[in-house]
Design a protein around this motif. Structure first.
Motif, mmCIF file in Angstrom:
data_model
loop_
_atom_site.group_PDB
_atom_site.id
_atom_site.type_symbol
_atom_site.label_atom_id
_atom_site.label_comp_id
_atom_site.label_asym_id
_atom_site.label_seq_id
_atom_site.Cartn_x
_atom_site.Cartn_y
_atom_site.Cartn_z
ATOM 1 N N ARG A 1 4.755 -1.218 -4.985
ATOM 2 C CA ARG A 1 3.724 -0.588 -4.605
ATOM 3 C C ARG A 1 2.195 -0.863 -5.593
ATOM 4 N N ASP A 2 1.204 -0.764 -4.814
ATOM 5 C CA ASP A 2 0.043 -0.980 -5.456
ATOM 6 C C ASP A 2 -0.257 -0.332 -6.657
ATOM 7 N N ASP A 3 0.453 1.144 -6.613
ATOM 8 C CA ASP A 3 -0.073 1.859 -7.902
ATOM 9 C C ASP A 3 0.721 1.510 -9.004
ATOM 10 N N ASN B 1 0.966 -1.231 0.236
ATOM 11 C CA ASN B 1 0.013 0.219 -0.021
ATOM 12 C C ASN B 1 0.904 1.130 0.123
ATOM 13 N N PRO B 2 0.713 2.193 -0.811
ATOM 14 C CA PRO B 2 1.475 3.467 -1.179
ATOM 15 C C PRO B 2 1.484 4.319 0.026
ATOM 16 N N THR C 1 -6.731 2.558 -13.068
ATOM 17 C CA THR C 1 -6.172 2.319 -14.197
ATOM 18 C C THR C 1 -6.933 1.625 -15.380
ATOM 19 N N ASP D 1 4.592 6.760 1.753
ATOM 20 C CA ASP D 1 4.013 8.052 1.120
ATOM 21 C C ASP D 1 3.612 9.003 2.631
ATOM 22 N N ASP E 1 -8.342 -0.976 -5.616
ATOM 23 C CA ASP E 1 -8.531 0.642 -6.145
ATOM 24 C C ASP E 1 -7.501 1.083 -7.165
ATOM 25 N N ALA E 2 -6.255 0.571 -7.023
ATOM 26 C CA ALA E 2 -5.275 1.137 -8.080
ATOM 27 C C ALA E 2 -5.599 0.429 -9.108
ATOM 28 N N GLY F 1 -1.034 -1.546 -10.187
ATOM 29 C CA GLY F 1 -2.314 -1.064 -10.962
ATOM 30 C C GLY F 1 -1.979 -0.728 -12.387
ATOM 31 N N ALA F 2 -0.896 0.174 -12.443
ATOM 32 C CA ALA F 2 -0.482 0.526 -13.543
ATOM 33 C C ALA F 2 -0.241 -0.422 -14.591
#
Length: 372
Positions: free
Chosen positions: A146-148, A125-126, A187, A130, A182-183, A151-152
């Motif tokens: 990271r999740d983001d 989880n970012p 995207t 962060d 959510d990530a 996700g990307a």
């Protein structure tokens, strides 16, 4: 006598031009050693112990032997805080852990206040790094993705591959599960595909019949589920019992043989994202052989936990100090760290740079990367 020995050791270190340390280098390994996610904890423990054994056999860290302390947080946030406080009270300044983001995030506040270096080999989880960066907590790091970023990677792929299909996005309401779902959702939506259902489930339930009925009514073609293997396996088994078949796509949490033990044949074809296969790295060959010789298969997070111990050891040597703040600074100086998962570098937040991924697929009880 003890003071005399310590002063003598310090003097010897100065003469030899090497860091002067005393006693063992204590590192806590924190994760779910019991409970539904104990497989992950076992991976942490096996990887960390294998790394410690290898480093100790090669002379240790500045002449010090690594000593591990195993702590069980059961992936429970409250238990994780208790574990963190115990680690701090015991004077341990380095932590290989925690696993679940929901544990790592609250525990990180305890470690930051005490100046302990925490490096997670699994939490994605970012928020963890962060928030730490925003608060000036420089000793909170992760040797994982990271999740983001995940996700990307997978969200646009889902949008392209399953264009026009009925896609459902589920999560288990945890910091990890909802965070990665959510990530991926964001995207995927940006790629032009809108889900027909976005919903949280209750982890730990044994009956998902109502959910399965809902998926049937929606004619779900694809389900992305941010969660863990116990729930994923049950949902697949209960779907098969109602003659419902869909493509399940998961994050990294099902890189464990226990997924197949729960799902059985209903797990056939399930896909999941995982950082590019650490077991395929040439740097991991000797470690893998050693771990397998001990009767353990280094799947999932095993080699990431191994790499955390390597990173801490090299950070101490690079800093010439076991001050966690100095070690963290040394690890973030842009120079690569040599690990079993290859060379790694960290950014100013303490996150890995340039992470890459594979799409893996389960077949007949085993998983392997596929060509997307």
């Amino acid at each position: 006598m003890r003071l005399t020995r310590l002063l003598s050791a310090a003097a010897l270190g100065i003469v030899l031009g090497t860091p002067a340390f005393a006693d063992d280098l204590n590192i806590a390994v924190a994760g779910p050693m019991t409970g539904q996610l104990a497989t992950i904890g076992d991976q942490f423990k096996q990887g960390a112990q294998a790394a410690a054994d290898a480093i100790n056999a090669a002379g240790g860290v500045g002449g010090r032997q690594i000593k591990l302390s195993i702590e069980d947080d059961q992936c429970d946030p409250k238990q994780a805080v208790s574990v963190a406080n115990r680690i701090v009270a015991n004077g341990i300044m380095f932590v290989d852990g925690h696993a679940c983001s929901g544990s790592s995030i609250p525990a990180s506040a305890v470690y930051a206040e005490a100046g302990v270096l925490m490096m997670s080999p699994a939490s994605s989880n970012p928020v963890m790094t962060d928030d730490a960066a925003a608060k000036g907590w420089n000793t909170i790091m992760r040797l994982y993705t990271r999740d983001d970023a995940q996700g990307a990677f997978i969200g646009p792929w889902i949008a392209e591959k399953y264009k026009g299909k009925n896609v459902v996005v589920l999560h288990d309401k945890s910091a990890y599960g909802q965070g990665v779902a959510d990530a991926v959702k964001a995207t995927m939506n940006a790629g032009g595909l809108k889900e027909v259902l976005y919903e949280g489930i209750n982890a730990g339930e044994k009956d998902y019949a109502a959910l399965v009925t809902k998926l049937k009514d929606l004619k779900a073609d694809v389900v992305y589920f941010g969660g863990y293997h116990p729930e994923a396996g049950l949902i697949l088994r209960q779907s098969a019992e109602q003659n419902l078949k869909f493509q399940l796509i998961m994050p990294d949490s099902i890189a464990s043989p226990e997924f197949w033990q729960v799902a059985g044949p209903a797990g056939e074809g399930t896909m999941f994202v995982f950082p590019s296969d650490p077991q395929a790295k040439p740097e991991a060959k000797a470690a893998i052989e050693k771990i397998k010789a001990g009767g353990f298969v280094p799947e999932g997070f095993t080699l990431f936990s191994y790499a955390v111990i390597q990173a801490i050891a090299q950070g101490v040597e690079r800093a010439g100090s076991d001050d966690p703040a100095k070690v963290a600074e040394a690890l973030k100086n842009g120079q690569p760290i040599n690990t079993v998962i290859g060379e790694v570098t960290f950014d100013e937040k303490g996150d890995l740079k340039n992470a890459s991924y594979d799409i893996n697929q389960w077949h007949d009880g085993k998983y392997a990367p596929i060509q997307p």
